[in-house]
Enzyme design. Structure first.
Site, short mmCIF file in Angstrom:
data_model
loop_
_atom_site.label_atom_id
_atom_site.label_comp_id
_atom_site.label_asym_id
_atom_site.label_seq_id
_atom_site.Cartn_x
_atom_site.Cartn_y
_atom_site.Cartn_z
N LYS A 113 25.89 19.65 20.30
CA LYS A 113 24.48 20.00 20.51
C LYS A 113 24.03 21.13 19.61
O LYS A 113 22.88 21.15 19.17
CB LYS A 113 24.23 20.37 21.98
CG LYS A 113 24.24 19.17 22.88
CD LYS A 113 23.54 19.46 24.19
CE LYS A 113 23.51 18.22 25.07
NZ LYS A 113 23.05 18.49 26.42
N LYS A 132 26.98 7.39 21.58
CA LYS A 132 26.62 7.32 23.01
C LYS A 132 25.12 7.09 23.20
O LYS A 132 24.33 7.67 22.45
CB LYS A 132 27.02 8.68 23.62
CG LYS A 132 27.07 8.74 25.10
CD LYS A 132 27.49 10.14 25.53
CE LYS A 132 26.38 11.15 25.35
NZ LYS A 132 26.65 12.47 25.92
N LYS A 172 19.52 10.59 25.81
CA LYS A 172 18.10 10.94 25.88
C LYS A 172 17.64 11.62 24.59
O LYS A 172 16.47 11.59 24.26
CB LYS A 172 17.86 11.95 27.01
CG LYS A 172 17.97 11.40 28.40
CD LYS A 172 17.77 12.54 29.41
CE LYS A 172 18.46 12.22 30.70
NZ LYS A 172 19.30 13.28 31.23
P1 TYM Z 1 23.28 14.24 31.73
O1 TYM Z 1 21.94 14.62 32.25
O2 TYM Z 1 23.49 14.22 30.26
O3 TYM Z 1 23.70 12.82 32.28
C1 TYM Z 1 23.62 12.52 33.66
C2 TYM Z 1 24.77 11.60 34.03
O4 TYM Z 1 24.72 10.40 33.26
C3 TYM Z 1 25.97 10.20 32.60
N1 TYM Z 1 25.70 9.61 31.27
C4 TYM Z 1 26.29 8.51 30.80
N2 TYM Z 1 27.20 7.69 31.35
C5 TYM Z 1 27.59 6.62 30.62
N3 TYM Z 1 27.11 6.35 29.36
C6 TYM Z 1 26.19 7.16 28.79
N4 TYM Z 1 25.72 6.88 27.57
C7 TYM Z 1 25.75 8.29 29.52
N5 TYM Z 1 24.86 9.29 29.25
C8 TYM Z 1 24.85 10.08 30.33
C9 TYM Z 1 26.58 11.58 32.48
O5 TYM Z 1 27.98 11.52 32.33
C10 TYM Z 1 26.15 12.22 33.76
O6 TYM Z 1 27.03 11.88 34.81
N6 TYM Z 1 25.93 18.39 32.42
C11 TYM Z 1 25.45 17.21 33.07
C12 TYM Z 1 24.56 17.49 34.28
C13 TYM Z 1 25.17 18.40 35.30
C14 TYM Z 1 26.16 18.05 36.24
C15 TYM Z 1 26.36 19.23 37.02
C16 TYM Z 1 26.88 16.90 36.50
C17 TYM Z 1 24.83 19.69 35.52
N7 TYM Z 1 25.53 20.17 36.55
C18 TYM Z 1 27.29 19.24 38.06
C19 TYM Z 1 27.80 16.93 37.56
C20 TYM Z 1 28.01 18.09 38.31
C21 TYM Z 1 24.60 16.43 32.07
O7 TYM Z 1 24.09 16.95 31.13
O8 TYM Z 1 24.41 15.14 32.42
#
Ligand code: TYM
Length: 345
Positions: free
Chosen positions: A114, A207, A210
């Protein structure tokens, strides 16, 4: 004192949710509601680690909340809320900033991706992001965290933080009556969604995300039927027909990704999909793919639009969820203060 099983997970409100979020995490979140106490968060404090337009952020928080509900999370059974309404997240994150080591954070691949080349110009928040994520989970002493594969490294860090905290403060923790110095659990990653790593529709080696500048790279939960059909139509493929067996997907990242998504959406195995489409050109497969995707996502998108038309109602859901989240996290944070040696009122 025994640790109760508790689920925590979150998504960032940095745009609308996509198929990767849905298949990688959401489907599993919905499933776990049946068996566990679940806390699902809209992680708005994580979102501001990179610049967000304030108005767009407000809209995105409400939209992601609507997408949670529209996908099948029940705000009565589960706790749905936004992170910034519960002070324990930021408070515990500060304590963890003082527990985690620089060397641990330096290994985080997501920060490197990032921040890119302009590392000096990344926010301090982006660097400390995984500590806040550990705080999210451990503020509830949650034991299970359903996520996609890309969050695995962050969860390993959360486990290391939990363990170091328990070790550093063992005497105080035991004095409080916690057997074996076990105040924080080691949160378990649950990486078992139907597709734990969904790739971009434009590049099968990247991947689905967003932050990809091309909207054609992803299918959003709010895309209408025409948009989904167009994105599927334009999805990158290779010139060969589909193989008849999964071994034939090796070295064909786009074909592998599309077959994987189709299987996940249709509740089939990749082998089952290939038994049906093996030997055929992508055109026939894509037509059926679009139908399956529209069938599954169409109703979710419609429900998101219906819910977001009433932002006051979404705010009420968030306020209610936040109050319930606070009731769990605040006493845990009080104990953390006692353990660390901070004086509280
Ligand atoms: P984020 O917002 O990027 O994504 C949310 C969830 O979606 C999953 N994900 C994917 N799974 C499969 N293929 C993909 N291309 C894909 N893109 C996203 C992510 O693995 C995630 O489960 N840091 C985290 C948010 C967070 C969090 C937490 C998660 C903050 N605090 C505590 C669990 C526990 C994030 O940026 O997810």
């Amino acid at each position: 004192m025994e640790l109760k099983e508790r689920v925590f997970s979150g998504m960032q409100p940095t745009g609308s949710l996509h198929l990767g979020n849905y298949l990688g995490a959401m489907v599993q979140w919905i499933e776990m509601q049946k068996t566990h106490e679940c806390i699902y968060c809209v992680v708005d404090l994580h979102a501001i680690t990179v610049w967000q337009d304030p108005k767009e952020l407000r809209d995105a928080i409400r939209q992601v909340t609507a997408a949670y509900i529209a996908s099948g999370l029940d705000p009565k059974t589960s706790i749905l809320f936004n992170q910034s309404q519960v002070a324990a997240h930021a408070e515990l994150a500060w304590v963890f900033n003082c527990v985690a080591r620089l060397g641990w954070l330096n290994r985080m691949t997501q920060f490197k991706e990032k921040a890119g080349k302009d590392r000096e110009n990344a926010s301090v928040g982006l660097y400390a992001y995984p500590n806040l994520m550990a705080a999210d989970i451990l503020a509830y002493r949650a034991t299970h965290v359903p996520v996609g594969e890309d969050q695995k490294q962050h969860l390993e860090l959360a486990r290391d933080i939990a363990q170091k905290f328990n070790n550093d403060f063992r005497a105080e923790i035991e004095a409080k009556g916690y057997a074996d110095g076990l105040f924080f659990p080691q949160p378990e990653p649950v990486i078992t969604g139907p597709a734990t790593r969904v790739m971009s529709l434009r590049d099968g080696t990247k991947k689905m995300s967003k932050s990809d500048p091309s909207d054609l790279s992803r299918i959003n939960l709010t895309d209408d039927a025409d948009t989904i059909a167009r994105k599927v139509q334009k999805a990158k493929t290779d010139p060969e027909p589909l193989p008849s067996e999964t071994a034939g997907l090796a070295g064909r990242p786009e074909a592998d990704n599309l077959v994987g998504i189709y299987a996940a959406l249709a509740g089939k195995t990749k082998a089952g999909v290939l038994a049906e489409f093996g030997g055929q050109q992508f055109s026939a497969f894509k037509k059926s793919f679009a139908e399956v995707a529209v069938g599954r996502l169409g109703p979710i998108g419609e429900e998101v639009r219906r819910l977001t038309a009433d932002p006051a109602e979404i705010d009420r859901v968030l306020a209610d969820g936040s109050a319930r989240a606070r009731a769990i996290a605040a006493p845990i944070m009080d104990e953390v203060k006692d353990i660390v040696g901070l004086i509280r009122s």
